[in-house]
Design a protein around this motif. Structure first.
Motif, PDB file in Angstrom:
ATOM      1  N   GLU A  34      22.374  59.708  62.394  1.00  0.00           N
ATOM      2  CA  GLU A  34      21.202  58.618  62.390  1.00  0.00           C
ATOM      3  C   GLU A  34      21.565  57.735  63.583  1.00  0.00           C
ATOM      4  OE1 GLU A  34      20.831  56.747  58.591  1.00  0.00           O
ATOM      5  OE2 GLU A  34      20.602  58.415  57.630  1.00  0.00           O
ATOM      6  N   SER A  35      20.349  57.207  63.969  1.00  0.00           N
ATOM      7  CA  SER A  35      20.458  56.215  65.239  1.00  0.00           C
ATOM      8  C   SER A  35      21.292  54.982  65.016  1.00  0.00           C
ATOM      9  CB  SER A  35      19.189  55.914  65.787  1.00  0.00           C
ATOM     10  OG  SER A  35      18.323  55.127  64.965  1.00  0.00           O
ATOM     11  N   ASP A  36      21.205  54.434  63.763  1.00  0.00           N
ATOM     12  CA  ASP A  36      21.963  53.245  63.739  1.00  0.00           C
ATOM     13  C   ASP A  36      23.402  53.352  63.455  1.00  0.00           C
ATOM     14  OD1 ASP A  36      21.752  54.354  61.221  1.00  0.00           O
ATOM     15  OD2 ASP A  36      21.526  52.632  60.197  1.00  0.00           O
ATOM     16  N   GLU A  37      23.909  54.510  62.872  1.00  0.00           N
ATOM     17  CA  GLU A  37      25.404  55.107  63.064  1.00  0.00           C
ATOM     18  C   GLU A  37      25.768  55.249  64.547  1.00  0.00           C
ATOM     19  OE1 GLU A  37      27.354  58.647  60.372  1.00  0.00           O
ATOM     20  OE2 GLU A  37      25.318  58.891  60.674  1.00  0.00           O
ATOM     21  N   ALA A  38      24.787  55.978  65.295  1.00  0.00           N
ATOM     22  CA  ALA A  38      25.221  56.303  66.725  1.00  0.00           C
ATOM     23  C   ALA A  38      25.313  54.816  67.456  1.00  0.00           C
ATOM     24  CB  ALA A  38      24.265  57.203  67.177  1.00  0.00           C
ATOM     25  N   GLU A  39      24.478  54.139  67.276  1.00  0.00           N
ATOM     26  CA  GLU A  39      24.506  52.739  67.776  1.00  0.00           C
ATOM     27  C   GLU A  39      25.770  51.991  67.679  1.00  0.00           C
ATOM     28  OE1 GLU A  39      21.454  49.189  68.770  1.00  0.00           O
ATOM     29  OE2 GLU A  39      21.401  49.783  66.526  1.00  0.00           O
ATOM     30  N   ALA A  40      26.236  52.119  66.262  1.00  0.00           N
ATOM     31  CA  ALA A  40      27.344  51.483  65.999  1.00  0.00           C
ATOM     32  C   ALA A  40      28.520  51.829  66.897  1.00  0.00           C
ATOM     33  CB  ALA A  40      27.675  51.386  64.310  1.00  0.00           C
ATOM     34  N   LEU A  41      28.652  53.290  66.634  1.00  0.00           N
ATOM     35  CA  LEU A  41      29.792  53.860  67.291  1.00  0.00           C
ATOM     36  C   LEU A  41      29.834  53.889  68.976  1.00  0.00           C
ATOM     37  CD1 LEU A  41      29.852  57.247  65.571  1.00  0.00           C
ATOM     38  CD2 LEU A  41      31.546  55.832  65.499  1.00  0.00           C
ATOM     39  N   LEU A  42      28.710  53.479  69.470  1.00  0.00           N
ATOM     40  CA  LEU A  42      28.714  53.200  70.905  1.00  0.00           C
ATOM     41  C   LEU A  42      29.029  51.800  71.249  1.00  0.00           C
ATOM     42  CD1 LEU A  42      25.132  54.867  71.634  1.00  0.00           C
ATOM     43  CD2 LEU A  42      27.531  55.544  72.686  1.00  0.00           C
ATOM     44  N   LYS A  43      28.819  50.944  70.054  1.00  0.00           N
ATOM     45  CA  LYS A  43      29.311  49.746  70.396  1.00  0.00           C
ATOM     46  C   LYS A  43      30.881  49.481  70.364  1.00  0.00           C
ATOM     47  CE  LYS A  43      25.308  47.244  69.239  1.00  0.00           C
ATOM     48  NZ  LYS A  43      24.246  46.599  68.267  1.00  0.00           N
ATOM     49  N   ASN A  44      31.315  50.269  69.412  1.00  0.00           N
ATOM     50  CA  ASN A  44      32.676  50.050  69.022  1.00  0.00           C
ATOM     51  C   ASN A  44      33.822  51.238  69.704  1.00  0.00           C
ATOM     52  OD1 ASN A  44      32.764  47.932  67.099  1.00  0.00           O
ATOM     53  ND2 ASN A  44      31.553  49.609  65.844  1.00  0.00           N
ATOM     54  N   TYR A  45      33.183  52.120  70.339  1.00  0.00           N
ATOM     55  CA  TYR A  45      34.105  53.083  71.132  1.00  0.00           C
ATOM     56  C   TYR A  45      33.609  53.267  72.454  1.00  0.00           C
ATOM     57  CZ  TYR A  45      35.724  54.345  66.661  1.00  0.00           C
ATOM     58  OH  TYR A  45      36.557  54.230  65.114  1.00  0.00           O
ATOM     59  N   GLU A  46      34.456  53.926  73.611  1.00  0.00           N
ATOM     60  CA  GLU A  46      34.321  54.127  74.870  1.00  0.00           C
ATOM     61  C   GLU A  46      34.198  55.718  74.804  1.00  0.00           C
ATOM     62  OE1 GLU A  46      36.543  52.150  77.891  1.00  0.00           O
ATOM     63  OE2 GLU A  46      35.906  50.436  77.417  1.00  0.00           O
ATOM     64  N   PHE A  47      32.977  56.328  75.057  1.00  0.00           N
ATOM     65  CA  PHE A  47      32.963  57.659  75.144  1.00  0.00           C
ATOM     66  C   PHE A  47      32.976  58.214  76.552  1.00  0.00           C
ATOM     67  CE2 PHE A  47      31.183  56.413  70.929  1.00  0.00           C
ATOM     68  CZ  PHE A  47      32.055  57.294  70.067  1.00  0.00           C
ATOM     69  N   SER A  48      33.185  59.310  76.777  1.00  0.00           N
ATOM     70  CA  SER A  48      33.261  59.903  78.030  1.00  0.00           C
ATOM     71  C   SER A  48      32.068  60.731  78.074  1.00  0.00           C
ATOM     72  CB  SER A  48      34.383  61.245  78.057  1.00  0.00           C
ATOM     73  OG  SER A  48      35.672  60.609  78.426  1.00  0.00           O
ATOM     74  N   VAL A  49      31.511  61.364  76.808  1.00  0.00           N
ATOM     75  CA  VAL A  49      30.326  62.074  76.950  1.00  0.00           C
ATOM     76  C   VAL A  49      29.556  62.040  75.740  1.00  0.00           C
ATOM     77  CG1 VAL A  49      29.217  64.392  77.146  1.00  0.00           C
ATOM     78  CG2 VAL A  49      31.321  63.763  78.388  1.00  0.00           C
ATOM     79  N   VAL A  50      28.137  61.948  75.776  1.00  0.00           N
ATOM     80  CA  VAL A  50      27.388  61.747  74.609  1.00  0.00           C
ATOM     81  C   VAL A  50      26.382  63.108  74.401  1.00  0.00           C
ATOM     82  CG1 VAL A  50      25.588  60.571  73.524  1.00  0.00           C
ATOM     83  CG2 VAL A  50      27.350  59.316  74.342  1.00  0.00           C
ATOM     84  N   ILE A  51      26.442  63.927  73.519  1.00  0.00           N
ATOM     85  CA  ILE A  51      25.612  65.010  73.547  1.00  0.00           C
ATOM     86  C   ILE A  51      24.563  64.755  72.149  1.00  0.00           C
ATOM     87  CG2 ILE A  51      25.449  67.230  72.689  1.00  0.00           C
ATOM     88  CD1 ILE A  51      28.540  67.433  73.633  1.00  0.00           C
ATOM     89  N   ALA A  52      23.259  64.745  72.959  1.00  0.00           N
ATOM     90  CA  ALA A  52      22.274  64.337  71.776  1.00  0.00           C
ATOM     91  C   ALA A  52      21.323  65.532  71.815  1.00  0.00           C
ATOM     92  CB  ALA A  52      21.825  62.945  72.174  1.00  0.00           C
TER      93      ALA A  52
END
Length: 122
Positions: A34-52
């Motif tokens: 879900e988008s709110d779940e993804a948004e929280a992860l994006l705020k809390n972690y630094e990702f190298s790649v996002v696959i959507a």
């Protein structure tokens, strides 16, 4: 340390399959359906790649798309967008933004793993 990846898709079975495959390749994989779940992860972690599985219109509570939200982050991961086949698109092409790779569905897990491995990570 393993690269952190975020996989976002509404289809939980696909999310699990892709996430498990990439985990087995040695990546640290986080998943969001879900988008709110993804948004929280994006705020809390630094990702190298996002696959959507899509650009997620109205991502989170911002009213922006996923790619617009990612561009607002201090650390901007590379993005792989998995899109349905369109006659005018190429099998794998760069969008207007060089940080975004657009790939037509269906894509094999092997090909997806290769794409993640080949992406230049900043």
């Amino acid at each position: 340390m393993a690269q952190k990846l975020l996989v976002i898709d509404e289809n939980v079975q696909l999310l699990t399959l892709v996430g498990d495959y990439l985990s087995n390749l040695g990546y640290e994989v986080h998943r969001a359906s879900e988008s709110d779940e993804a948004e929280a992860l994006l705020k809390n972690y630094e990702f190298s790649v996002v696959i959507a599985g899509t650009d997620w219109k109205e991502f989170g509570d911002t009213g922006r798309t996923l790619t617009q939200c990612i561009k607002c982050l201090v650390h901007q991961p590379r993005i792989i967008l998995l899109k349905e086949f369109e006659a005018s698109s190429r099998a794998a092409s760069l969008s207007d933004d060089a940080a975004i790779l657009v790939v037509e569905k269906p894509v094999s897990l092997l090909r997806l793993g290769d794409l993640v491995h080949e992406l230049p990570i900043s």
